[in-house]
Scaffold this active site. Structure first.
Site, mmCIF file in Angstrom:
data_model
loop_
_atom_site.group_PDB
_atom_site.id
_atom_site.type_symbol
_atom_site.label_atom_id
_atom_site.label_comp_id
_atom_site.label_asym_id
_atom_site.label_seq_id
_atom_site.Cartn_x
_atom_site.Cartn_y
_atom_site.Cartn_z
ATOM 1 N N ASN A 74 -10.612 -4.084 -1.675
ATOM 2 C CA ASN A 74 -10.541 -3.330 -2.615
ATOM 3 C C ASN A 74 -9.494 -3.611 -3.885
ATOM 4 O O ASN A 74 -8.640 -4.299 -3.472
ATOM 5 C CB ASN A 74 -10.064 -1.875 -2.108
ATOM 6 N N CYS B 180 -19.164 -1.764 0.405
ATOM 7 C CA CYS B 180 -18.219 -0.807 0.646
ATOM 8 C C CYS B 180 -18.999 0.166 1.863
ATOM 9 O O CYS B 180 -20.380 0.069 1.817
ATOM 10 C CB CYS B 180 -18.152 0.465 -0.744
ATOM 11 N N HIS C 103 -16.375 3.723 -5.280
ATOM 12 C CA HIS C 103 -15.447 4.910 -4.949
ATOM 13 C C HIS C 103 -15.549 5.888 -6.275
ATOM 14 O O HIS C 103 -14.565 6.669 -6.474
ATOM 15 C CB HIS C 103 -14.046 4.104 -4.942
ATOM 16 N N TYR D 135 -14.095 10.096 -2.336
ATOM 17 C CA TYR D 135 -13.036 9.665 -3.366
ATOM 18 C C TYR D 135 -13.128 10.738 -4.660
ATOM 19 O O TYR D 135 -12.252 10.535 -5.522
ATOM 20 C CB TYR D 135 -13.373 8.240 -3.909
ATOM 21 N N ARG E 5 0.696 -1.117 0.033
ATOM 22 C CA ARG E 5 0.068 0.030 -0.183
ATOM 23 C C ARG E 5 0.864 1.347 -0.184
ATOM 24 O O ARG E 5 0.588 2.211 -0.657
ATOM 25 C CB ARG E 5 -1.069 0.014 1.244
#
Length: 421
Positions: free
Chosen positions: A144, A164, A194, A244, A90
């Site tokens: 995700n 989500c 998102h 987002y 990440r």
């Protein structure tokens, strides 16, 4: 009822267990299996899960195992919450795109594509093993990028629904601002995972009064602060975009912030270390306040509601989920995965009708859907050229020099997770 959580070594898991304990009337779990290859974390979190349930006198048996086949055997539902590559991957997703002046984020842009490439093959392997052991089990995907992962699962024929927490977070926030019960707040929620907008906020259900104009008039400043977007933009849109959307509406501003501040991955990694220390305390038997800062707010409530509906135990009649479009949004392919209100039951999720979508939103949805098509092909079939095509199609990238450089860096940073590289 047996539920299995794959990726249960996550520090999210106690949030989920707390929801199972509090909402036992909605979802009567009898056996909870936690599985993860990281056995040290898994055993620690398993012990904490037992204490959480015991504190609330919940009778469910908690089992921990690193044997995936044993974990999913006989499960009624399997919840996926994976992070292939962990926080290290990440941190890379949030860093190397910045070198090209592109946003660094784990679910969108180049970082989001990297996560999809790492994740889709792993999830499909898990799903195949679930179906081999129990073909009637539902797979609930919280991993995700949810839209791409859910589309991969559905295309492969699995019984899957994507989940989500953005919508349930808005529902809870709007209910608090309106001084009403969250169950009375119905969102006109439309978009892709998102990439969503709240185009209406209705009281009492899909046909209820739309109070979004009054909500924006009275609380627009507070909502704008939550989203880190200007109030004037919300007034001009007349909708509430997901936070987002800031990566699109304020891309350069976000890139500048990311270049000068610690990455979210670094912050989360520090929180995780502290959380794991707290979880190891044998006296701790309720989720700590720090967990609320970890992210995933209201994840447990959303997961319980969805699992209950899919397994026939109730839950709200309408829920925001990720599922096939099937004509709901006529400007997208039928097999696109969209995020909208749906009627959920034993047979799955059936999207509710959606009215005309403003071209301002429809155009971006169509563009990102095209990117997701290419991203899924890259995840399923591999190859440098497929990665390049997906990056070139992404509206946050779009220039061939950026796409070419980002392709090289994506592969270099993820080679160990890409069988074809």
């Amino acid at each position: 009822m047996k539920l299995t959580v794959v990726g249960a070594g996550s520090t999210y898991t106690p949030e989920l267990v707390d929801g199972f304990a509090r909402l036992r009337d909605t979802l009567p779990v009898e056996e909870l299996v936690l599985t993860d290859p990281a056995t040290d974390r898994l055993n620690l979190i398993g012990a904490f899960a037992r204490r959480i349930l015991a504190r609330q006198d919940h009778p469910a048996e908690v089992t921990t195992t690193s044997d995936l086949d044993a974990a999913v055997d006989g499960a009624d539902a399997v919840l996926l919450q994976l992070r292939v590559g962990g926080q290290t991957a990440r941190r890379q997703d949030e860093t190397w795109p910045l070198e090209c002046g592109c946003v660094g984020q784990e679910t969108t842009g180049a970082g989001g594509l990297a996560k999809a490439l790492r994740t889709v093959p792993v999830v499909l392997d898990i799903a195949k093993r679930v179906r081999r052991r129990n073909p009637d089990a539902w797979i609930i995907d919280f991993t995700n990028p949810v839209g791409i992962v859910t589309r991969a699962l559905l295309r492969a024929g699995h019984r899957a629904v994507g989940l989500c927490n953005v919508a349930i977070g808005f529902q809870r926030r709007f209910a608090a601002l309106l001084g009403t019960d969250p169950a009375d707040v119905h969102l006109d929620h439309v978009g892709l995972n998102h990439l969503t907008w709240e185009t209406g906020v209705r009281l009492g259900g899909p046909e209820g009064e739309n109070v979004l104009p009054e909500l924006l008039a009275g609380h627009g400043d507070a909502i704008a602060r939550d989203l880190h977007l200007p109030r004037a933009l919300l007034d001009r849109l007349g909708t509430v975009p997901s936070y987002y959307l800031r990566y699109y509406y304020a891309h350069d501003e976000v890139v500048e912030e990311q270049r000068t501040k610690p990455s979210r991955a670094s912050e989360v990694a520090a929180m995780e270390r502290e959380l794991l220390t707290l979880y190891a305390d044998p006296a701790l038997d309720e989720k700590p306040a720090l967990l609320a800062r970890r992210g995933g707010a209201h994840y447990s409530e959303a997961a319980v509601d969805l699992a209950a509906a899919l397994l026939g135990g109730g839950g709200p009649p309408y829920q925001v989920v990720n599922t096939y479009n099937r004509g709901t949004l006529p400007f997208l392919p039928d097999d696109a995965v969209i995020e909208v209100q749906a009627a959920v039951g034993r047979t799955g999720a059936a999207p509710l009708p959606v009215g005309r979508v403003d071209p301002l939103y429809a155009g971006l949805m169509a563009s990102v859907t095209a990117y997701e098509d290419l991203a899924l092909e890259a995840a399923l079939r591999g190859g440098r050229d497929r990665v390049f095509r997906a990056l070139l199609a992404h509206p946050l990238i779009g220039q061939y020099t950026y796409a070419q450089t980002l392709t090289d860096r994506l592969i270099a940073h993820n080679r160990e997770h890409l069988a074809w590289a």
